[in-house]
Design a protein around this motif. Structure first.
Motif, PDB file in Angstrom:
ATOM      1  N   ASP A 170      -8.296   6.132   0.744  1.00  0.00           N
ATOM      2  CA  ASP A 170      -9.263   5.389  -0.050  1.00  0.00           C
ATOM      3  C   ASP A 170      -8.717   5.242  -1.468  1.00  0.00           C
ATOM      4  N   LYS A 172      -8.440   3.474  -5.269  1.00  0.00           N
ATOM      5  CA  LYS A 172      -9.184   2.729  -6.279  1.00  0.00           C
ATOM      6  C   LYS A 172      -8.419   1.448  -6.604  1.00  0.00           C
ATOM      7  N   GLN A 173      -9.130   0.440  -7.074  1.00  0.00           N
ATOM      8  CA  GLN A 173      -8.492  -0.845  -7.347  1.00  0.00           C
ATOM      9  C   GLN A 173      -7.458  -0.753  -8.459  1.00  0.00           C
ATOM     10  N   ASP A 174      -7.636   0.182  -9.389  1.00  0.00           N
ATOM     11  CA  ASP A 174      -6.691   0.310 -10.503  1.00  0.00           C
ATOM     12  C   ASP A 174      -5.646   1.405 -10.245  1.00  0.00           C
ATOM     13  N   TYR A 175      -5.461   1.770  -8.965  1.00  0.00           N
ATOM     14  CA  TYR A 175      -4.521   2.835  -8.630  1.00  0.00           C
ATOM     15  C   TYR A 175      -3.102   2.434  -9.031  1.00  0.00           C
ATOM     16  N   LYS A 239      -1.043   8.402  -0.792  1.00  0.00           N
ATOM     17  CA  LYS A 239      -1.690   7.286  -1.484  1.00  0.00           C
ATOM     18  C   LYS A 239      -0.661   6.212  -1.856  1.00  0.00           C
ATOM     19  N   TYR A 243      -0.536   2.344  -0.740  1.00  0.00           N
ATOM     20  CA  TYR A 243      -0.517   1.292  -1.760  1.00  0.00           C
ATOM     21  C   TYR A 243       0.574   0.263  -1.463  1.00  0.00           C
TER      22      TYR A 243
END
Length: 248
Positions: A170, A172-175, A239, A243
């Motif tokens: 999961d 975040k959009q700003d990852y 992550k 991405y």
């Protein structure tokens, strides 16, 4: 028991169990109990309490039919309404823990629910549901004609696979990723890493976490580790992999 394999937009295969004929029939029965309850309540409260019958008695046949039909529109569109607002579930399906999904991994749309609802005329209304029963039994994905046309199926949520059971993370959009070299890993590598990581973290198996960290540093060719703990490092690796693979 029929197994369905859905390929998500991230190219991850997730296995579901198709809802059985019995579960679908029971859900259908629950829905009909709700519809009958609505009809009884509507007749008692609206038609008797407000004397609607007396008001429409002097109207022509078409006007009377229009008024009566308007009261029963919720019954006619019951399945379409609830499947649209409850993401593929009627109240009966929710009770039985089954749900309509697309077999291509995408979420079913309003157009898909409309197709399924329209084909109920053939599936359920003609021959009292025999057509639907035969098509579900004969289909390798437990689909009635409406499902085949819409590209959907009905799955059981009793063994629903959530994100923790896949290689998905999961994000975040700003990852912001840290290690671009994670693209050296494959989906199978990521799955093994996540399974090992989840098990070791849950059991506090620190030696395994250390070995996993060292192996990742070697395979991914990381020269500088920016995280303080093994858990933080492995979590970032997973992550980052998600991405880069989701944005390729």
């Amino acid at each position: 028991m029929v197994e369905l394999q859905i390929n998500t937009t991230q190219n991850v295969n997730i296995n579901f169990t198709a809802a059985s004929v019995g579960e679908r029939i029971l859900a259908y029965g629950v829905d009909w109990v709700i519809k009958i309850a609505y009809i009884i309540v509507t007749y008692q409260l609206v038609f008797n309490l407000f004397n609607v019958d007396d008001l429409v008695r002097d109207m022509d046949g078409w006007s009377q039919a229009a008024i009566y039909v308007s009261f029963y529109l919720p019954v006619i569109f019951y399945t379409l309404i609830f499947e649209s607002i409850l993401d593929g579930q009627t109240l009966g399906k929710r009770v039985l823990k089954i749900q309509v999904v697309k077999i291509d991994g995408y979420q079913a749309s309003l157009a898909d629910f409309v197709i399924r609802w329209f084909f109920r005329i053939v599936d359920l209304n003609i021959m009292s549901g025999v057509v639907a029963l035969i098509s579900i039994i004969m289909s390798d994905k437990n689909q009635r004609l409406g499902d085949m046309t819409a590209g959907t199926s009905v799955i059981s949520l009793k063994n629903k696979v959530n994100i923790s059971h896949t290689i998905l993370e999961d994000l975040k959009q700003d990852y912001v990723p840290t290690y671009p070299n994670v693209i050296k890993l494959s989906d199978n590598d990521a799955r093994i890493i996540k399974d090992t990581f989840t098990t070791a973290k849950a059991s506090k198996d620190y030696p395994t976490l250390i070995k996993l960290r060292n192996k990742l540093i070697e395979v991914v060719e990381i020269k500088e580790v920016k995280q303080k703990t093994d858990i933080e490092f492995i979590d970032v690796i997973l992550k980052d992999y998600n991405y880069y693979t989701q944005n390729m």
